[in-house]
Design an enzyme around this catalytic site. Structure first.
Site, PDB file in Angstrom:
ATOM      1  CD  GLU A  23      -5.811   4.707  -1.469  1.00  0.00           C
ATOM      2  OE1 GLU A  23      -6.750   4.509  -2.266  1.00  0.00           O
ATOM      3  OE2 GLU A  23      -5.951   4.707  -0.238  1.00  0.00           O
ATOM      4  CE1 TYR A  35      -3.691   2.572   0.732  1.00  0.00           C
ATOM      5  CE2 TYR A  35      -1.917   3.643   1.951  1.00  0.00           C
ATOM      6  CZ  TYR A  35      -3.156   3.693   1.346  1.00  0.00           C
ATOM      7  OH  TYR A  35      -3.864   4.863   1.349  1.00  0.00           O
TER       8      TYR A  35
END
Ligand code: GDP
Ligand code: MN
Length: 391
Positions: free
Chosen positions: A197, A109
């Protein structure tokens, strides 16, 4: 402002981030063509909607052949995708991104956000990607690595290496991670982004670091100087009421309750919504009519609020500085004549020309309830709801 995954990937690739090859499709025919371009499959069909959680909601399909791609495209295009993030209304699928399949060895992530405490861009990363960040923060907070970037220095190479090390990456991937982090940071800073992101950022079977998903948001107040970003806006992903309101100079956000709000100033709007909740009600919307609102603008605000069938009462709360209470009052009266208001209306006016405003309301002969304070207005709105709605 949010943009699509394929647009984010395109931007990040321009700054040096490795992304899988792919192409955009608006029809099943185009989807099949994209698949042929990629060698005939297998490939991934990805719904392009402004939301995460598409995978879980059935918006990401791995297909083995061109026929499967065409079939998946047929099934997805024109439908609404409801994800954990969209709310019950969902988002319309108007376009697909057809991408080569990646062989995933690890999922990481990676996020860039604005940390308001340090007033700096902060990297949030985790060795466990694929999950939403909210779930990660809940289930595995220990795995989150945070790093603040000094704007005078920029993202230093040693920081990038340290982050790669904390994520457990080897030598080859560390060098690639430095490139990936630089790409995200530059894109964020140079384009006035508010969020980047990459979830997941994957290590492939043959050791390459690739952005499998990408999401970017931008500062709406900076769009005037980023025309190339502003051009990426997709009105098809917006609530039609919100777009219409913006075109009329109103700032409107639809919510789940039944008390329609017409207020001047974002701060007062928030305070009023809090007071409604405190009185036991729920706001149907946030609406800021802005400064210097003409009677026409007030009328448009009524039309916007009433276009939501959930609305069972309207609360008008104005603290007039630049605004004038008499204009607002005229607008309310005009709305009754032109829009056809069939729900109870509570009006609280304060500030410039308040006496004139109240006189207009009182002499109008219309069933408008006047309130003196914010608290009593919120209370009156909650009590004015029909019993069924209140229950
Ligand atoms: P999101 O659910 O909206 O965040 O969409 P993502 O783009 O992150 O895709 C969701 C999931 O689909 C990913 O976490 C992967 O597990 C899977 N996925 C997406 N692309 C590929 C691919 O090329 N190969 C494989 N094996 N899985 C993929
Ligand atoms: Mn994702």
């Amino acid at each position: 402002m949010d943009i699509h995954e394929h647009q984010s990937k395109d931007i990040l690739a321009g700054f040096g981030m490795p992304v899988p090859r792919g192409g955009i499709a608006f029809t099943p025919e185009q989807a099949a063509f994209r698949c042929r371009e990629l060698g005939g499959g297998p490939c991934v069909v990805k719904a392009q909607v402004h939301s995460g959680g598409r995978g879980e909601a059935g918006g990401v399909k791995v297909c083995r052949s061109e026929a499967e791609v065409r079939e998946a495209a047929q099934r997805l295009l024109g439908t609404t995708l409801v994800t954990k993030q969209t709310g019950a209304g969902g988002r319309q699928i108007h376009r697909l991104w057809i991408e080569e399949v990646s062989d995933i060895a690890r999922e990481l992530y990676l996020g860039f956000v604005l940390d308001r405490t340090s007033e700096r861009i902060m990297i949030v990363a985790s060795a466990h990607g694929g999950m939403e960040i909210e779930d990660l923060a809940e289930d595995d907070p220990e795995s989150l690595v945070r790093m603040v970037i000094d704007p005078a220095v920029g993202l230093a190479e040693y920081q990038a290496r340290e982050l790669a090390f904390k994520l457990g990456l080897g030598g080859t991937q560390t060098a690639q991670m430095v490139t990936a982090l630089r790409a995200c940071y530059r894109a964020y800073r140079d384009l006035d982004a508010t969020m980047v992101e990459i979830n997941p950022l994957v290590v492939t079977g043959d050791g390459r670091l690739v952005a499998l998903d990408a999401k970017m948001s931008f500062d709406t107040n900076a769009l005037f100087r980023r025309p190339e970003v502003a051009a990426l806006r997709d009105p098809g992903q917006e609530d039609p009421r919100e777009s219409a309101a913006r075109d009329n100079g109103l700032s409107y956000v639809g919510l789940d309750g039944d008390i329609g709000c017409i207020i001047n100033g974002a701060g007062l709007a928030m305070a009023t919504m809090d007071m409604i909740e405190l009185a036991g009600g729920a706001p149907a919307n946030f609406l800021d009519i802005g400064g210097g609102a003409s009677p026409e603008r007030v009328c448009t605000a009524f039309r916007t609020v009433l276009s939501d069938p959930k609305v069972s009462v309207i609360l008008v709360n104005i603290f007039a500085g630049i605004n004038r209470c008499d204009w607002i009052a005229e607008g309310v009266v005009q709305a009754f004549r032109e829009v056809g208001v069939r729900v109870p209306v509570i009006v609280r006016l304060a500030g410039t020309n308040v006496e004139a405003g109240r006189r207009i309301i009182e002499t109008s002969g219309l069933p408008i309830h006047s309130a003196d304070t914010l608290a009593s207005a919120a209370d009156a709105a909650v009590r004015a709801r029909p019993q069924t709605a209140a229950a």
